[in-house]
Scaffold this motif. Sequence first.
Motif, PDB file in Angstrom:
ATOM      1  N   LEU A 136       0.825  -1.207   0.000  1.00 40.80           N
ATOM      2  CA  LEU A 136       0.000   0.000   0.000  1.00 40.80           C
ATOM      3  C   LEU A 136       0.859   1.257   0.000  1.00 40.80           C
ATOM      4  O   LEU A 136       0.588   2.212  -0.743  1.00 40.80           O
ATOM      5  N   ILE A 137       1.905   1.276   0.816  1.00 44.70           N
ATOM      6  CA  ILE A 137       2.764   2.451   0.914  1.00 44.70           C
ATOM      7  C   ILE A 137       3.488   2.715  -0.399  1.00 44.70           C
ATOM      8  O   ILE A 137       3.697   3.878  -0.784  1.00 44.70           O
ATOM      9  N   SER A 138       3.848   1.656  -1.131  1.00 38.71           N
ATOM     10  CA  SER A 138       4.616   1.816  -2.376  1.00 38.71           C
ATOM     11  C   SER A 138       3.771   1.665  -3.623  1.00 38.71           C
ATOM     12  O   SER A 138       4.316   1.533  -4.727  1.00 38.71           O
ATOM     13  N   GLY A 139       2.466   1.681  -3.503  1.00 33.96           N
ATOM     14  CA  GLY A 139       1.619   1.511  -4.682  1.00 33.96           C
ATOM     15  C   GLY A 139       1.753   2.665  -5.661  1.00 33.96           C
ATOM     16  O   GLY A 139       1.672   3.823  -5.290  1.00 33.96           O
ATOM     17  N   ALA A 140       1.990   2.331  -6.919  1.00 35.41           N
ATOM     18  CA  ALA A 140       2.079   3.332  -7.989  1.00 35.41           C
ATOM     19  C   ALA A 140       0.971   3.149  -9.006  1.00 35.41           C
ATOM     20  O   ALA A 140       1.021   3.724 -10.090  1.00 35.41           O
ATOM     21  N   ASN A 141      -0.007   2.340  -8.657  1.00 29.86           N
ATOM     22  CA  ASN A 141      -1.079   1.974  -9.556  1.00 29.86           C
ATOM     23  C   ASN A 141      -2.330   1.752  -8.713  1.00 29.86           C
ATOM     24  O   ASN A 141      -2.240   1.274  -7.580  1.00 29.86           O
ATOM     25  N   LEU A 142      -3.481   2.104  -9.241  1.00 32.74           N
ATOM     26  CA  LEU A 142      -4.714   1.916  -8.482  1.00 32.74           C
ATOM     27  C   LEU A 142      -4.911   0.454  -8.086  1.00 32.74           C
ATOM     28  O   LEU A 142      -5.404   0.155  -6.994  1.00 32.74           O
ATOM     29  N   LEU A 143      -4.497  -0.455  -8.969  1.00 34.08           N
ATOM     30  CA  LEU A 143      -4.651  -1.877  -8.685  1.00 34.08           C
ATOM     31  C   LEU A 143      -3.764  -2.308  -7.525  1.00 34.08           C
ATOM     32  O   LEU A 143      -4.217  -3.002  -6.599  1.00 34.08           O
ATOM     33  N   SER A 144      -2.500  -1.894  -7.538  1.00 32.09           N
ATOM     34  CA  SER A 144      -1.588  -2.280  -6.458  1.00 32.09           C
ATOM     35  C   SER A 144      -1.999  -1.608  -5.135  1.00 32.09           C
ATOM     36  O   SER A 144      -1.856  -2.203  -4.063  1.00 32.09           O
ATOM     37  N   LEU A 145      -2.513  -0.383  -5.183  1.00 27.92           N
ATOM     38  CA  LEU A 145      -3.002   0.265  -3.967  1.00 27.92           C
ATOM     39  C   LEU A 145      -4.154  -0.519  -3.351  1.00 27.92           C
ATOM     40  O   LEU A 145      -4.194  -0.751  -2.137  1.00 27.92           O
ATOM     41  N   TYR A 146      -5.075  -0.954  -4.201  1.00 27.03           N
ATOM     42  CA  TYR A 146      -6.231  -1.689  -3.683  1.00 27.03           C
ATOM     43  C   TYR A 146      -5.827  -3.065  -3.154  1.00 27.03           C
ATOM     44  O   TYR A 146      -6.304  -3.508  -2.102  1.00 27.03           O
ATOM     45  N   LEU A 147      -4.937  -3.741  -3.860  1.00 32.07           N
ATOM     46  CA  LEU A 147      -4.475  -5.047  -3.400  1.00 32.07           C
ATOM     47  C   LEU A 147      -3.734  -4.926  -2.066  1.00 32.07           C
ATOM     48  O   LEU A 147      -3.899  -5.759  -1.167  1.00 32.07           O
ATOM     49  N   GLY A 148      -2.915  -3.896  -1.929  1.00 30.80           N
ATOM     50  CA  GLY A 148      -2.229  -3.675  -0.663  1.00 30.80           C
ATOM     51  C   GLY A 148      -3.191  -3.392   0.464  1.00 30.80           C
ATOM     52  O   GLY A 148      -3.026  -3.885   1.591  1.00 30.80           O
ATOM     53  N   LEU A 149      -4.228  -2.615   0.160  1.00 34.60           N
ATOM     54  CA  LEU A 149      -5.232  -2.286   1.171  1.00 34.60           C
ATOM     55  C   LEU A 149      -5.953  -3.537   1.655  1.00 34.60           C
ATOM     56  O   LEU A 149      -6.137  -3.741   2.867  1.00 34.60           O
ATOM     57  N   GLU A 150      -6.330  -4.403   0.724  1.00 33.51           N
ATOM     58  CA  GLU A 150      -7.041  -5.626   1.110  1.00 33.51           C
ATOM     59  C   GLU A 150      -6.119  -6.613   1.817  1.00 33.51           C
ATOM     60  O   GLU A 150      -6.532  -7.292   2.758  1.00 33.51           O
ATOM     61  N   LEU A 151      -4.871  -6.703   1.385  1.00 37.61           N
ATOM     62  CA  LEU A 151      -3.921  -7.597   2.043  1.00 37.61           C
ATOM     63  C   LEU A 151      -3.638  -7.140   3.467  1.00 37.61           C
ATOM     64  O   LEU A 151      -3.387  -7.973   4.349  1.00 37.61           O
ATOM     65  N   MET A 152      -3.700  -5.849   3.715  1.00 38.97           N
ATOM     66  CA  MET A 152      -3.538  -5.340   5.071  1.00 38.97           C
ATOM     67  C   MET A 152      -4.793  -5.588   5.910  1.00 38.97           C
ATOM     68  O   MET A 152      -4.704  -5.942   7.096  1.00 38.97           O
ATOM     69  N   ALA A 153      -5.957  -5.444   5.298  1.00 33.32           N
ATOM     70  CA  ALA A 153      -7.208  -5.494   6.059  1.00 33.32           C
ATOM     71  C   ALA A 153      -7.647  -6.916   6.406  1.00 33.32           C
ATOM     72  O   ALA A 153      -8.104  -7.176   7.528  1.00 33.32           O
ATOM     73  N   LEU A 154      -7.512  -7.850   5.480  1.00 27.91           N
ATOM     74  CA  LEU A 154      -8.045  -9.198   5.702  1.00 27.91           C
ATOM     75  C   LEU A 154      -7.435  -9.894   6.917  1.00 27.91           C
ATOM     76  O   LEU A 154      -8.172 -10.486   7.724  1.00 27.91           O
ATOM     77  N   PRO A 155      -6.103  -9.868   7.107  1.00 28.18           N
ATOM     78  CA  PRO A 155      -5.579 -10.472   8.348  1.00 28.18           C
ATOM     79  C   PRO A 155      -6.069  -9.770   9.604  1.00 28.18           C
ATOM     80  O   PRO A 155      -6.244 -10.421  10.649  1.00 28.18           O
ATOM     81  N   MET A 156      -6.299  -8.455   9.513  1.00 24.32           N
ATOM     82  CA  MET A 156      -6.777  -7.723  10.679  1.00 24.32           C
ATOM     83  C   MET A 156      -8.173  -8.188  11.096  1.00 24.32           C
ATOM     84  O   MET A 156      -8.486  -8.269  12.292  1.00 24.32           O
ATOM     85  N   TYR A 157      -9.040  -8.494  10.128  1.00 27.63           N
ATOM     86  CA  TYR A 157     -10.370  -8.998  10.460  1.00 27.63           C
ATOM     87  C   TYR A 157     -10.258 -10.279  11.286  1.00 27.63           C
ATOM     88  O   TYR A 157     -10.974 -10.463  12.278  1.00 27.63           O
ATOM     89  N   ALA A 158      -9.361 -11.167  10.867  1.00 25.89           N
ATOM     90  CA  ALA A 158      -9.190 -12.429  11.584  1.00 25.89           C
ATOM     91  C   ALA A 158      -8.593 -12.201  12.971  1.00 25.89           C
ATOM     92  O   ALA A 158      -8.976 -12.873  13.938  1.00 25.89           O
TER      93      ALA A 158
END
Length: 499
Positions: A136-158
Amino acid sequence: MQAFDLYAILPELVLLLATCFLLVASVYVRERVPTTLGIEQDIFHTPRGVGFVYFFSLLLLIYLIFAFVGRMGDVSLVAMNGLFQSDPLSNLLKACSCGAVLVSLIYSKQYLSDRALFRPDFIVLILLALLGQFVLISGANLLSLYLGLELMALPMYALVAMRHNSEKSVEAGIKYFILGALASGFLLYGMSMLYGVTGSLDLIEIFKTVADPRVNHLVMAFGLVFIVAGLAFKLGVVPFHMWVPDVYQGAPTAVTLMIAGAPKLAAFALLFRLLVNTLLPLMGDWQPMLVLLAILSLIVGNVTAIAQTNVKRMLAYSAIAQMGFVMLGMLSVFDDHAFSASVFYVITYVLTTLGTFGLLMALSHKGYDCETLEGLKGLNKKHPWFAFIGLVMMFSLAGIPPTVGFAAKLGVLEALVDAEHTFLAIIAVMASLVGAFYYLRVVKVMYFDEPSHEVTVSGSGFAKGLLSLNTILVLALGIIPAGLMSVCLDAMRRTLLGS
């Protein structure tokens, strides 16, 4: 893939491979569970145990800190066909994220062990969330930003719902998941509208297209509303803050620290990447929205926190108000000093948060969680040093000298005055005065109230020593803040020049 692509993603690649290794190794980790007779038995067996996973993770985080600090002098580069960018700001935020996770793990060890949560899967989920923060911090593309956001969020839910025998924890996990999914939907819909107008997912290409006066600004404005709403959810600012108090209170304190610490750095990076790096030509549209969100967060967060007796819930509303301060620093879009003031603020806020929740976990023990003001009564009479730690942390959150919180708030206020936003600076000062009430109430409880129960301090000597060092650092950076401020300013300047 070229050599510089591998160089750019090397720390992330190391973290990914190490996490996969620990995930596989955890299959053989001994886990003890209570039987129906109340006797613990082993369901897995290995000579290494969870201690190996924990120790390996600490070494990994220390390596990553040094790796990112060593890269801060490098020039900005875009790798992986425009999906990933490495610049001084991203390396600074990643190093701080690794430090926050490292300290959080050390503080949490005894707390998790007392509650049968100190397991390999807990550590693996934390490392996966950290990987998401890196992307998320190094995302240079909307796709990589969104993937980083979800990869950060999903473990937090668990992680929030990991304490299965607690109704509050499970309820907090469900709320966090549902509202997080809603926020992700808002953000993704706004990104899809950006893509529909610009025809590109690349942040640089979007910036060039948005700057073209022939672009359909009406559609862009609608997309911007959804993006700002999604960002507001992730930052936890008013009026998209409804998940923050419940999640802070319902999650185990160790998990609350994981949510309140390093992810704030990644959320700031997302705000900076989308609004400054990408949508700067639309600042006339998103600036008023940020002003409104910041003012509401400062007022609602500080006023509502006064009524709280649960310390974790009070700190949740405090976090809402603190994020309002961070957003105020984003209003001076042509001033690198203002941006660096926001970076300094969010880093020092995370540092103070680590000490605050570290103290709560140190005062908790098996069968008891220190979460209310009642649990802090008379702390100075039993443990004066830990009462002093609490005093320093509360002073820093309130912005009282000589703590680092005062220097952070002063930097943002100076940026507002320099940008001729004097009215906003006055509102921020008044909101801080309101906030000082409930922070000083905690100090009053620790120093002037009589103990209502036996106050004990748990945790290893190393964790207690680190908590003391954390406190000294909060004071030292408040007295001599120039060093960290110059690092933040240099990183911001070189990042803006590189972009």
